[in-house]
Design an enzyme around this catalytic site. Sequence first.
Site, PDB file in Angstrom:
ATOM      1  N   GLU A  39     114.339 125.237  67.834  1.00  9.02           N
ATOM      2  CA  GLU A  39     113.289 124.200  68.963  1.00  9.02           C
ATOM      3  C   GLU A  39     112.323 124.166  69.013  1.00  9.02           C
ATOM      4  OE1 GLU A  39     114.897 127.205  69.301  1.00  9.02           O
ATOM      5  OE2 GLU A  39     114.458 129.187  69.970  1.00  9.02           O
TER       6      GLU A  39
ATOM      7  N   LYS B 215     121.509 121.608  64.888  1.00  5.18           N
ATOM      8  CA  LYS B 215     121.237 122.463  66.153  1.00  5.18           C
ATOM      9  C   LYS B 215     120.109 122.914  65.749  1.00  5.18           C
ATOM     10  CE  LYS B 215     119.735 125.665  67.697  1.00  5.18           C
ATOM     11  NZ  LYS B 215     118.270 125.507  68.765  1.00  5.18           N
ATOM     12  N   PRO B 216     118.187 121.564  65.649  1.00  7.64           N
ATOM     13  CA  PRO B 216     117.596 122.142  64.833  1.00  7.64           C
ATOM     14  C   PRO B 216     116.797 123.668  65.284  1.00  7.64           C
ATOM     15  CG  PRO B 216     118.029 120.500  65.488  1.00  7.64           C
ATOM     16  CD  PRO B 216     118.532 120.763  65.794  1.00  7.64           C
TER      17      PRO B 216
ATOM     18  N   GLU C 167     110.435 142.569  58.163  1.00  3.93           N
ATOM     19  CA  GLU C 167     109.786 141.305  57.812  1.00  3.93           C
ATOM     20  C   GLU C 167     108.551 141.311  58.981  1.00  3.93           C
ATOM     21  OE1 GLU C 167     112.318 137.518  58.905  1.00  3.93           O
ATOM     22  OE2 GLU C 167     111.671 137.378  57.101  1.00  3.93           O
TER      23      GLU C 167
ATOM     24  N   GLU D 127     121.896 133.335  56.458  1.00  3.50           N
ATOM     25  CA  GLU D 127     120.892 133.400  55.559  1.00  3.50           C
ATOM     26  C   GLU D 127     119.325 133.951  56.526  1.00  3.50           C
ATOM     27  OE1 GLU D 127     122.016 130.063  52.251  1.00  3.50           O
ATOM     28  OE2 GLU D 127     120.224 129.456  53.318  1.00  3.50           O
ATOM     29  N   LEU D 128     119.575 134.941  55.977  1.00  2.59           N
ATOM     30  CA  LEU D 128     118.745 135.768  56.937  1.00  2.59           C
ATOM     31  C   LEU D 128     116.935 135.681  56.946  1.00  2.59           C
ATOM     32  CD1 LEU D 128     121.129 137.964  58.416  1.00  2.59           C
ATOM     33  CD2 LEU D 128     120.541 135.424  58.711  1.00  2.59           C
TER      34      LEU D 128
ATOM     35  N   CYS E  61     110.971 133.176  53.916  1.00  4.27           N
ATOM     36  CA  CYS E  61     112.145 134.174  53.578  1.00  4.27           C
ATOM     37  C   CYS E  61     111.354 134.342  52.188  1.00  4.27           C
ATOM     38  CB  CYS E  61     113.350 133.808  53.819  1.00  4.27           C
ATOM     39  SG  CYS E  61     114.196 132.172  53.052  1.00  4.27           S
TER      40      CYS E  61
ATOM     41  N   TRP F  40     112.667 127.043  61.721  1.00  2.63           N
ATOM     42  CA  TRP F  40     112.252 126.125  61.682  1.00  2.63           C
ATOM     43  C   TRP F  40     110.889 126.038  60.551  1.00  2.63           C
ATOM     44  CZ3 TRP F  40     107.528 128.936  60.905  1.00  2.63           C
ATOM     45  CH2 TRP F  40     108.138 130.391  61.225  1.00  2.63           C
ATOM     46  N   ASN F  41     110.884 126.920  59.714  1.00  3.01           N
ATOM     47  CA  ASN F  41     110.231 127.029  59.273  1.00  3.01           C
ATOM     48  C   ASN F  41     109.735 126.514  57.642  1.00  3.01           C
ATOM     49  OD1 ASN F  41     112.176 128.517  57.502  1.00  3.01           O
ATOM     50  ND2 ASN F  41     110.873 129.533  56.717  1.00  3.01           N
TER      51      ASN F  41
ATOM     52  N   GLY G 189     118.044 131.339  59.926  1.00  2.80           N
ATOM     53  CA  GLY G 189     117.017 132.403  61.039  1.00  2.80           C
ATOM     54  C   GLY G 189     117.273 133.627  60.655  1.00  2.80           C
TER      55      GLY G 189
END
Length: 458
Positions: A159, A156-157, A360, A229-230, A263, A132-133, A207
Amino acid sequence: MATLDIHNPATGTLITTLDADSDASVAAKAAAARAAQPAWAALPMAERLAVMQRFRAALLAQIDTLAATMTQETGKPIALSRNEINGLLPRIDFFVEQAEDAVHDEHVFDGGGLHEQIAHVPLGLVLNISAWNYPYFVGCNVIVPALLTGNAVLYKPSEYATLTGLHITRLLHEAGVPPAVMQCLVGAGAVGAAALAQPINGVFFTGSHATGQKIAQAVAARLIKLQLELGGKDPTYVRADVDVRAAAESLADGAMYNTGQGCCSVERIYVHADVHDAFVQHFVDTVRGMKRGDPMDDSSYIGAITRAPQLQVLRAQVDDAVGRGARVLFGGQVLPGPGNWFEPTVLVDVNHDMQVMREESFGPIVGIQKVDSDDEALALMNDTRYGLTAGVYTRDEAKARELLARVNAGSVYWNCCDRVSPRLPWSGWGDSGIGLTLSRQGIQTFTRPKAWHLRAPA
Ligand code: NAD
Protein backbone atom coordinates in the site's frame (compact mmCIF):
# COMPACT_ATOMS: atom_id res chain seq x y z
CA MET A 1 -16.37 1.10 -2.21
CA ALA A 2 -13.17 1.02 -0.11
CA THR A 3 -10.43 3.42 -1.09
CA LEU A 4 -6.67 3.69 -0.58
CA ASP A 5 -5.07 7.07 0.10
CA ILE A 6 -1.56 7.49 -1.27
CA HIS A 7 0.53 10.01 0.66
CA ASN A 8 3.91 11.53 -0.03
CA PRO A 9 5.96 10.58 3.07
CA ALA A 10 8.40 13.44 2.50
CA THR A 11 5.70 16.09 2.76
CA GLY A 12 2.68 14.37 4.27
CA THR A 13 0.50 15.52 1.38
CA LEU A 14 -2.14 13.35 -0.26
CA ILE A 15 -1.07 12.35 -3.77
CA THR A 16 -4.25 10.59 -4.80
CA THR A 17 -7.02 8.29 -3.63
CA LEU A 18 -7.48 4.98 -5.43
CA ASP A 19 -10.40 2.59 -5.49
CA ALA A 20 -9.30 -0.43 -3.51
CA ASP A 21 -10.16 -4.03 -4.33
CA SER A 22 -13.02 -5.71 -2.52
CA ASP A 23 -13.29 -9.40 -1.61
CA ALA A 24 -15.49 -9.81 -4.70
CA SER A 25 -13.09 -8.10 -7.10
CA VAL A 26 -10.14 -10.08 -5.69
CA ALA A 27 -12.06 -13.29 -6.31
CA ALA A 28 -13.00 -12.18 -9.85
CA LYS A 29 -9.40 -11.31 -10.70
CA ALA A 30 -8.14 -14.60 -9.32
CA ALA A 31 -10.73 -16.54 -11.34
CA ALA A 32 -9.88 -14.67 -14.54
CA ALA A 33 -6.17 -15.27 -14.00
CA ARG A 34 -6.69 -18.98 -13.40
CA ALA A 35 -8.75 -19.27 -16.55
CA ALA A 36 -6.18 -17.43 -18.66
CA GLN A 37 -3.09 -19.24 -17.37
CA PRO A 38 -3.14 -22.40 -19.55
CA ALA A 39 -3.12 -20.41 -22.80
CA TRP A 40 -0.25 -18.27 -21.52
CA ALA A 41 1.71 -21.37 -20.53
CA ALA A 42 1.04 -22.92 -23.93
CA LEU A 43 2.77 -20.08 -25.79
CA PRO A 44 6.25 -20.84 -27.03
CA MET A 45 8.87 -19.60 -24.55
CA ALA A 46 10.20 -17.28 -27.27
CA GLU A 47 6.99 -15.25 -27.15
CA ARG A 48 7.16 -14.80 -23.40
CA LEU A 49 10.85 -13.85 -23.67
CA ALA A 50 9.96 -11.22 -26.29
CA VAL A 51 7.33 -9.79 -23.95
CA MET A 52 9.94 -9.37 -21.21
CA GLN A 53 12.34 -7.68 -23.61
CA ARG A 54 9.63 -5.18 -24.50
CA PHE A 55 8.93 -4.66 -20.78
CA ARG A 56 12.65 -3.96 -20.26
CA ALA A 57 12.70 -1.44 -23.10
CA ALA A 58 9.65 0.35 -21.71
CA LEU A 59 11.24 0.63 -18.24
CA LEU A 60 14.24 2.31 -19.80
CA ALA A 61 12.17 4.58 -22.02
CA GLN A 62 9.94 5.73 -19.14
CA ILE A 63 12.53 5.74 -16.38
CA ASP A 64 12.09 9.41 -15.45
CA THR A 65 8.33 9.10 -14.96
CA LEU A 66 8.61 5.80 -13.15
CA ALA A 67 11.35 7.07 -10.85
CA ALA A 68 9.39 10.22 -10.02
CA THR A 69 6.34 8.17 -9.06
CA MET A 70 8.38 5.89 -6.83
CA THR A 71 10.07 8.87 -5.16
CA GLN A 72 6.78 10.65 -4.53
CA GLU A 73 5.06 7.68 -2.92
CA THR A 74 8.01 6.22 -0.98
CA GLY A 75 10.27 9.20 -0.22
CA LYS A 76 13.23 7.43 -1.88
CA PRO A 77 15.70 9.98 -3.29
CA ILE A 78 15.25 10.35 -7.04
CA ALA A 79 18.82 9.31 -7.91
CA LEU A 80 18.26 6.06 -5.98
CA SER A 81 14.91 5.52 -7.70
CA ARG A 82 16.67 5.71 -11.05
CA ASN A 83 19.40 3.38 -9.72
CA GLU A 84 16.78 0.82 -8.77
CA ILE A 85 15.10 0.83 -12.17
CA ASN A 86 18.48 0.72 -13.93
CA GLY A 87 19.48 -2.11 -11.60
CA LEU A 88 16.39 -4.07 -12.62
CA LEU A 89 17.49 -4.21 -16.26
CA PRO A 90 20.35 -6.71 -15.76
CA ARG A 91 18.04 -8.82 -13.59
CA ILE A 92 15.57 -9.01 -16.46
CA ASP A 93 18.45 -9.81 -18.82
CA PHE A 94 19.51 -12.65 -16.52
CA PHE A 95 16.01 -14.12 -16.40
CA VAL A 96 15.59 -13.80 -20.16
CA GLU A 97 18.97 -15.45 -20.82
CA GLN A 98 18.40 -18.29 -18.36
CA ALA A 99 14.67 -19.06 -18.44
CA GLU A 100 14.62 -21.46 -21.36
CA ASP A 101 17.57 -23.48 -20.12
CA ALA A 102 16.35 -23.51 -16.50
CA VAL A 103 13.01 -25.12 -17.30
CA HIS A 104 13.53 -27.16 -20.44
CA ASP A 105 12.93 -30.92 -20.21
CA GLU A 106 15.87 -32.81 -18.74
CA HIS A 107 16.55 -36.24 -20.20
CA VAL A 108 18.33 -38.02 -17.37
CA PHE A 109 18.38 -41.70 -18.40
CA ASP A 110 18.03 -43.79 -21.52
CA GLY A 111 18.77 -47.51 -21.47
CA GLY A 112 17.23 -50.95 -21.72
CA GLY A 113 14.11 -49.54 -23.33
CA LEU A 114 13.56 -47.15 -20.44
CA HIS A 115 13.65 -43.38 -20.78
CA GLU A 116 13.50 -40.99 -17.83
CA GLN A 117 12.94 -37.27 -18.07
CA ILE A 118 12.06 -34.33 -15.85
CA ALA A 119 9.59 -31.68 -16.95
CA HIS A 120 9.25 -28.34 -15.16
CA VAL A 121 5.56 -27.49 -15.07
CA PRO A 122 4.31 -24.02 -14.09
CA LEU A 123 2.71 -23.84 -10.65
CA GLY A 124 -0.42 -22.22 -12.13
CA LEU A 125 -1.66 -19.10 -10.34
CA VAL A 126 0.88 -17.50 -8.04
CA LEU A 127 0.26 -14.72 -5.58
CA ASN A 128 2.96 -12.13 -4.96
CA ILE A 129 2.46 -10.00 -1.84
CA SER A 130 5.16 -7.38 -1.94
CA ALA A 131 7.03 -4.77 0.10
CA TRP A 132 7.59 -1.07 -0.67
CA ASN A 133 11.28 -0.49 -0.01
CA TYR A 134 12.60 -1.74 -3.37
CA PRO A 135 9.31 -2.25 -5.17
CA TYR A 136 10.82 -2.89 -8.61
CA PHE A 137 13.34 -5.39 -7.29
CA VAL A 138 11.16 -7.37 -4.92
CA GLY A 139 8.14 -7.30 -7.23
CA CYS A 140 10.01 -8.31 -10.37
CA ASN A 141 12.13 -10.98 -8.64
CA VAL A 142 8.84 -12.88 -8.55
CA ILE A 143 6.72 -11.49 -11.36
CA VAL A 144 9.28 -11.79 -14.18
CA PRO A 145 10.35 -15.43 -13.67
CA ALA A 146 6.80 -16.45 -12.72
CA LEU A 147 5.43 -15.10 -16.00
CA LEU A 148 8.35 -16.39 -18.06
CA THR A 149 7.75 -19.91 -16.78
CA GLY A 150 4.07 -19.79 -17.75
CA ASN A 151 2.29 -18.80 -14.54
CA ALA A 152 -0.47 -16.25 -14.06
CA VAL A 153 0.25 -13.69 -11.35
CA LEU A 154 -1.90 -12.00 -8.75
CA TYR A 155 0.25 -9.11 -7.56
CA LYS A 156 -0.52 -7.23 -4.36
CA PRO A 157 1.98 -4.37 -4.19
CA SER A 158 2.51 -2.69 -0.86
CA GLU A 159 0.00 0.00 0.00
CA TYR A 160 3.08 2.27 0.24
CA ALA A 161 4.14 1.59 -3.36
CA THR A 162 0.85 1.01 -5.14
CA LEU A 163 1.33 3.57 -7.91
CA THR A 164 4.59 1.81 -8.76
CA GLY A 165 2.81 -1.55 -8.71
CA LEU A 166 0.23 -0.18 -11.12
CA HIS A 167 3.02 1.09 -13.39
CA ILE A 168 4.70 -2.33 -13.40
CA THR A 169 1.38 -3.97 -14.27
CA ARG A 170 0.57 -1.46 -17.02
CA LEU A 171 4.01 -1.85 -18.60
CA LEU A 172 3.68 -5.64 -18.60
CA HIS A 173 0.25 -5.40 -20.23
CA GLU A 174 1.57 -2.97 -22.84
CA ALA A 175 4.48 -5.34 -23.48
CA GLY A 176 2.05 -8.13 -24.30
CA VAL A 177 1.11 -9.98 -21.12
CA PRO A 178 -2.66 -10.58 -21.41
CA PRO A 179 -4.40 -8.44 -18.76
CA ALA A 180 -6.10 -11.48 -17.29
CA VAL A 181 -2.74 -13.20 -16.74
CA MET A 182 -1.18 -10.35 -14.74
CA GLN A 183 -3.55 -8.84 -12.20
CA CYS A 184 -2.76 -6.06 -9.77
CA LEU A 185 -4.65 -5.83 -6.48
CA VAL A 186 -5.02 -2.45 -4.80
CA GLY A 187 -5.23 -2.23 -1.04
CA ALA A 188 -3.54 -2.92 2.28
CA GLY A 189 -3.25 -6.08 4.36
CA ALA A 190 -6.92 -7.01 4.15
CA VAL A 191 -6.68 -7.23 0.36
CA GLY A 192 -3.60 -9.44 0.73
CA ALA A 193 -5.56 -11.64 3.13
CA ALA A 194 -8.45 -11.86 0.65
CA ALA A 195 -6.02 -12.93 -2.06
CA LEU A 196 -4.64 -15.67 0.18
CA ALA A 197 -8.15 -17.11 0.43
CA GLN A 198 -8.29 -17.64 -3.35
CA PRO A 199 -7.41 -20.99 -4.98
CA ILE A 200 -3.78 -20.05 -5.61
CA ASN A 201 -0.98 -22.55 -6.25
CA GLY A 202 1.77 -20.62 -4.51
CA VAL A 203 2.40 -17.51 -2.45
CA PHE A 204 5.60 -15.53 -2.72
CA PHE A 205 5.82 -12.92 0.00
CA THR A 206 8.28 -10.13 0.77
CA GLY A 207 7.79 -8.22 3.97
CA SER A 208 8.12 -8.35 7.72
CA HIS A 209 8.55 -11.45 9.86
CA ALA A 210 5.28 -10.71 11.67
CA THR A 211 3.26 -10.62 8.45
CA GLY A 212 5.19 -13.60 7.05
CA GLN A 213 4.01 -15.71 9.97
CA LYS A 214 0.40 -14.69 9.30
CA ILE A 215 0.78 -15.63 5.63
CA ALA A 216 2.24 -19.02 6.52
CA GLN A 217 -0.62 -19.68 8.94
CA ALA A 218 -3.23 -18.58 6.39
CA VAL A 219 -2.13 -21.13 3.79
CA ALA A 220 -0.76 -23.91 6.01
CA ALA A 221 -3.77 -26.22 5.63
CA ARG A 222 -3.60 -26.05 1.83
CA LEU A 223 -0.02 -27.29 1.40
CA ILE A 224 0.70 -24.85 -1.43
CA LYS A 225 4.14 -23.54 -2.25
CA LEU A 226 5.19 -20.87 0.22
CA GLN A 227 8.15 -18.53 0.01
CA LEU A 228 8.85 -15.83 2.57
CA GLU A 229 11.53 -13.16 2.15
CA LEU A 230 11.60 -11.41 5.48
CA GLY A 231 13.69 -9.01 7.51
CA GLY A 232 17.28 -9.13 8.66
CA LYS A 233 19.62 -7.79 11.31
CA ASP A 234 22.56 -7.80 8.97
CA PRO A 235 26.00 -7.79 10.66
CA THR A 236 29.50 -6.99 9.42
CA TYR A 237 32.82 -7.60 11.14
CA VAL A 238 35.75 -5.26 10.49
CA ARG A 239 39.11 -6.88 11.24
CA ALA A 240 42.16 -4.88 12.30
CA ASP A 241 44.02 -5.35 9.00
CA VAL A 242 41.69 -3.26 6.83
CA ASP A 243 42.05 0.07 5.11
CA VAL A 244 40.00 1.68 7.85
CA ARG A 245 38.79 4.67 5.92
CA ALA A 246 37.69 2.62 2.89
CA ALA A 247 35.89 0.12 5.12
CA ALA A 248 34.11 2.91 7.02
CA GLU A 249 32.99 4.62 3.82
CA SER A 250 31.75 1.38 2.30
CA LEU A 251 29.84 0.36 5.42
CA ALA A 252 28.34 3.81 5.98
CA ASP A 253 26.88 3.52 2.48
CA GLY A 254 25.69 -0.02 3.26
CA ALA A 255 23.97 1.19 6.41
CA MET A 256 22.43 4.40 5.08
CA TYR A 257 21.64 3.68 1.42
CA ASN A 258 17.88 3.88 0.83
CA THR A 259 17.75 5.65 4.21
CA GLY A 260 18.55 2.32 5.83
CA GLN A 261 15.28 0.84 4.60
CA GLY A 262 16.72 -2.30 3.09
CA CYS A 263 16.39 -5.90 4.20
CA CYS A 264 20.16 -6.22 3.68
CA SER A 265 21.09 -2.78 4.99
CA VAL A 266 24.00 -3.10 7.42
CA GLU A 267 22.47 -2.82 10.90
CA ARG A 268 25.25 -4.08 13.20
CA ILE A 269 28.99 -3.50 12.88
CA TYR A 270 31.60 -5.23 15.01
CA VAL A 271 35.00 -3.55 14.84
CA HIS A 272 38.28 -4.88 16.18
CA ALA A 273 39.46 -2.81 19.13
CA ASP A 274 42.75 -1.91 17.37
CA VAL A 275 40.93 0.09 14.70
CA HIS A 276 37.61 0.82 16.43
CA ASP A 277 38.15 4.50 17.21
CA ALA A 278 39.60 5.35 13.80
CA PHE A 279 36.81 3.43 12.09
CA VAL A 280 34.14 5.25 14.08
CA GLN A 281 35.69 8.61 13.24
CA HIS A 282 35.69 7.93 9.49
CA PHE A 283 32.22 6.41 9.69
CA VAL A 284 30.73 9.47 11.37
CA ASP A 285 32.53 11.79 8.95
CA THR A 286 31.05 9.88 6.04
CA VAL A 287 27.53 9.98 7.48
CA ARG A 288 27.90 13.70 8.18
CA GLY A 289 28.58 14.22 4.48
CA MET A 290 25.38 12.50 3.35
CA LYS A 291 22.91 15.05 2.10
CA ARG A 292 19.44 14.81 3.52
CA GLY A 293 16.70 16.72 1.72
CA ASP A 294 13.90 16.88 -0.81
CA PRO A 295 13.81 13.40 -2.38
CA MET A 296 13.05 14.97 -5.77
CA ASP A 297 16.40 16.82 -5.60
CA ASP A 298 19.06 14.93 -7.56
CA SER A 299 21.69 15.55 -4.90
CA SER A 300 19.72 14.09 -1.97
CA TYR A 301 21.04 10.83 -0.54
CA ILE A 302 18.98 10.48 2.64
CA GLY A 303 15.24 10.56 2.04
CA ALA A 304 12.07 10.21 4.06
CA ILE A 305 10.97 7.33 6.27
CA THR A 306 8.28 5.72 4.15
CA ARG A 307 5.99 4.45 6.94
CA ALA A 308 5.17 6.98 9.65
CA PRO A 309 4.86 4.35 12.44
CA GLN A 310 8.51 3.40 11.88
CA LEU A 311 9.58 6.74 13.39
CA GLN A 312 8.48 5.53 16.80
CA VAL A 313 10.29 2.20 16.35
CA LEU A 314 13.51 4.06 15.57
CA ARG A 315 12.98 6.51 18.44
CA ALA A 316 12.35 3.63 20.86
CA GLN A 317 15.48 1.76 19.74
CA VAL A 318 17.64 4.82 20.30
CA ASP A 319 16.06 5.52 23.71
CA ASP A 320 16.47 1.89 24.77
CA ALA A 321 20.12 1.86 23.70
CA VAL A 322 20.93 5.15 25.42
CA GLY A 323 19.12 3.97 28.54
CA ARG A 324 21.43 0.95 28.62
CA GLY A 325 24.63 2.92 28.16
CA ALA A 326 25.05 3.55 24.43
CA ARG A 327 26.29 6.88 23.12
CA VAL A 328 24.77 8.67 20.13
CA LEU A 329 27.67 10.01 18.08
CA PHE A 330 25.50 11.37 15.31
CA GLY A 331 21.77 12.03 14.82
CA GLY A 332 19.29 10.22 17.01
CA GLN A 333 16.26 12.41 16.52
CA VAL A 334 12.91 12.40 14.78
CA LEU A 335 12.90 15.58 12.72
CA PRO A 336 9.97 17.99 12.76
CA GLY A 337 7.53 17.51 9.86
CA PRO A 338 5.94 17.90 7.50
CA GLY A 339 6.56 14.34 6.44
CA ASN A 340 8.42 11.48 8.14
CA TRP A 341 12.08 12.22 8.78
CA PHE A 342 14.67 10.64 11.03
CA GLU A 343 18.29 11.68 11.33
CA PRO A 344 20.96 9.22 10.19
CA THR A 345 22.09 7.82 13.53
CA VAL A 346 25.35 6.28 14.71
CA LEU A 347 25.45 4.54 18.10
CA VAL A 348 28.55 3.23 19.88
CA ASP A 349 29.12 1.42 23.19
CA VAL A 350 26.27 -0.86 22.19
CA ASN A 351 25.74 -4.48 23.22
CA HIS A 352 23.29 -7.31 22.67
CA ASP A 353 21.08 -6.34 25.60
CA MET A 354 19.89 -3.49 23.40
CA GLN A 355 17.03 -3.75 20.89
CA VAL A 356 19.10 -1.89 18.34
CA MET A 357 21.45 -4.89 18.14
CA ARG A 358 18.69 -7.50 18.18
CA GLU A 359 15.57 -6.26 16.36
CA GLU A 360 15.37 -5.04 12.78
CA SER A 361 15.60 -1.23 12.67
CA PHE A 362 14.67 -0.72 9.02
CA GLY A 363 15.84 2.87 9.12
CA PRO A 364 19.00 4.97 9.14
CA ILE A 365 20.35 3.62 12.43
CA VAL A 366 23.47 1.58 13.03
CA GLY A 367 25.15 0.24 16.15
CA ILE A 368 28.95 -0.16 16.25
CA GLN A 369 30.36 -2.56 18.85
CA LYS A 370 34.01 -3.04 19.79
CA VAL A 371 35.34 -6.63 19.75
CA ASP A 372 38.66 -8.19 20.71
CA SER A 373 38.83 -11.27 18.51
CA ASP A 374 37.51 -13.07 15.44
CA ASP A 375 35.73 -15.57 17.64
CA GLU A 376 33.97 -12.88 19.61
CA ALA A 377 32.84 -11.19 16.40
CA LEU A 378 31.62 -14.47 14.93
CA ALA A 379 29.66 -15.34 18.07
CA LEU A 380 28.00 -11.92 18.04
CA MET A 381 27.18 -12.09 14.32
CA ASN A 382 25.45 -15.42 14.91
CA ASP A 383 23.66 -14.20 18.04
CA THR A 384 20.45 -13.41 16.15
CA ARG A 385 17.20 -15.02 15.12
CA TYR A 386 17.67 -13.64 11.62
CA GLY A 387 20.01 -14.90 8.91
CA LEU A 388 19.80 -12.85 5.74
CA THR A 389 23.30 -11.49 5.11
CA ALA A 390 26.61 -11.08 6.95
CA GLY A 391 29.99 -9.70 5.96
CA VAL A 392 33.66 -9.51 6.87
CA TYR A 393 36.10 -6.75 5.91
CA THR A 394 39.71 -7.91 5.93
CA ARG A 395 42.73 -8.15 3.64
CA ASP A 396 43.01 -11.86 4.51
CA GLU A 397 40.89 -13.84 2.07
CA ALA A 398 41.51 -17.18 3.79
CA LYS A 399 40.38 -15.76 7.14
CA ALA A 400 37.33 -14.18 5.51
CA ARG A 401 36.34 -17.47 3.91
CA GLU A 402 36.85 -19.34 7.17
CA LEU A 403 34.69 -16.91 9.14
CA LEU A 404 31.97 -16.57 6.53
CA ALA A 405 31.67 -20.35 6.24
CA ARG A 406 30.70 -20.38 9.92
CA VAL A 407 28.12 -17.58 9.67
CA ASN A 408 24.42 -18.53 9.63
CA ALA A 409 23.15 -16.43 6.76
CA GLY A 410 21.85 -16.93 3.23
CA SER A 411 24.30 -14.43 1.69
CA VAL A 412 27.82 -13.63 2.85
CA TYR A 413 30.08 -10.79 1.75
CA TRP A 414 33.83 -10.27 1.75
CA ASN A 415 34.75 -6.58 1.59
CA CYS A 416 31.32 -5.61 0.31
CA CYS A 417 27.80 -5.30 1.68
CA ASP A 418 24.17 -4.47 0.91
CA ARG A 419 24.45 -6.24 -2.44
CA VAL A 420 22.18 -8.56 -4.42
CA SER A 421 23.16 -10.43 -7.60
CA PRO A 422 20.71 -11.96 -10.08
CA ARG A 423 23.16 -14.86 -10.56
CA LEU A 424 23.07 -15.88 -6.89
CA PRO A 425 20.17 -17.22 -4.83
CA TRP A 426 18.60 -14.69 -2.46
CA SER A 427 17.42 -16.55 0.60
CA GLY A 428 16.94 -15.90 4.28
CA TRP A 429 17.85 -18.37 6.98
CA GLY A 430 16.12 -18.58 10.36
CA ASP A 431 13.52 -15.87 10.83
CA SER A 432 14.67 -14.19 7.60
CA GLY A 433 12.51 -16.56 5.62
CA ILE A 434 12.14 -19.70 3.57
CA GLY A 435 12.65 -20.34 -0.12
CA LEU A 436 14.60 -18.18 -2.53
CA THR A 437 14.45 -15.87 -5.50
CA LEU A 438 17.05 -15.06 -8.18
CA SER A 439 19.62 -17.43 -9.71
CA ARG A 440 18.57 -20.38 -11.87
CA GLN A 441 16.87 -21.90 -8.84
CA GLY A 442 14.84 -18.70 -8.52
CA ILE A 443 13.40 -19.47 -11.96
CA GLN A 444 12.77 -23.15 -11.29
CA THR A 445 11.01 -22.27 -8.05
CA PHE A 446 7.96 -21.14 -10.07
CA THR A 447 7.59 -24.64 -11.46
CA ARG A 448 7.10 -28.11 -10.04
CA PRO A 449 8.99 -31.11 -11.33
CA LYS A 450 7.13 -33.85 -13.14
CA ALA A 451 8.97 -37.15 -13.39
CA TRP A 452 8.40 -39.12 -16.61
CA HIS A 453 9.10 -42.89 -16.62
CA LEU A 454 8.73 -44.05 -20.23
CA ARG A 455 9.15 -47.68 -21.26
CA ALA A 456 8.94 -48.35 -24.94
CA PRO A 457 6.96 -51.45 -25.92
CA ALA A 458 9.16 -54.53 -26.39
P1 NAD B 1 4.78 -5.72 5.78
O1 NAD B 1 4.91 -7.07 6.33
O2 NAD B 1 4.17 -4.66 6.62
O3 NAD B 1 3.91 -5.74 4.43
C1 NAD B 1 4.27 -6.53 3.33
C2 NAD B 1 3.03 -6.81 2.49
O4 NAD B 1 2.14 -7.66 3.21
C3 NAD B 1 2.24 -5.57 2.10
O5 NAD B 1 1.86 -5.67 0.75
C4 NAD B 1 1.03 -5.64 3.02
O6 NAD B 1 -0.11 -4.99 2.51
C5 NAD B 1 0.82 -7.14 3.11
N1 NAD B 1 0.07 -7.62 4.28
C6 NAD B 1 0.03 -7.09 5.52
N2 NAD B 1 -0.75 -7.84 6.34
C7 NAD B 1 -1.20 -8.88 5.59
C8 NAD B 1 -2.04 -10.01 5.85
N3 NAD B 1 -2.54 -10.24 7.07
N4 NAD B 1 -2.27 -10.88 4.85
C9 NAD B 1 -1.73 -10.70 3.62
N5 NAD B 1 -0.97 -9.64 3.31
C10 NAD B 1 -0.68 -8.74 4.28
O7 NAD B 1 6.23 -5.29 5.30
P2 NAD B 1 6.72 -3.92 4.61
O8 NAD B 1 6.72 -2.81 5.60
O9 NAD B 1 6.01 -3.71 3.33
O10 NAD B 1 8.22 -4.29 4.25
C11 NAD B 1 9.28 -4.17 5.15
C12 NAD B 1 9.80 -5.54 5.55
O11 NAD B 1 10.10 -6.29 4.38
C13 NAD B 1 11.08 -5.47 6.35
O12 NAD B 1 11.03 -6.38 7.41
C14 NAD B 1 12.13 -5.90 5.33
O13 NAD B 1 13.30 -6.43 5.89
C15 NAD B 1 11.38 -6.88 4.52
N6 NAD B 1 12.00 -7.08 3.21
C16 NAD B 1 12.63 -8.26 2.97
C17 NAD B 1 13.26 -8.47 1.76
C18 NAD B 1 13.97 -9.76 1.45
O14 NAD B 1 14.32 -9.96 0.30
N7 NAD B 1 14.24 -10.62 2.42
C19 NAD B 1 13.22 -7.46 0.78
C20 NAD B 1 12.55 -6.28 1.06
C21 NAD B 1 11.94 -6.10 2.29
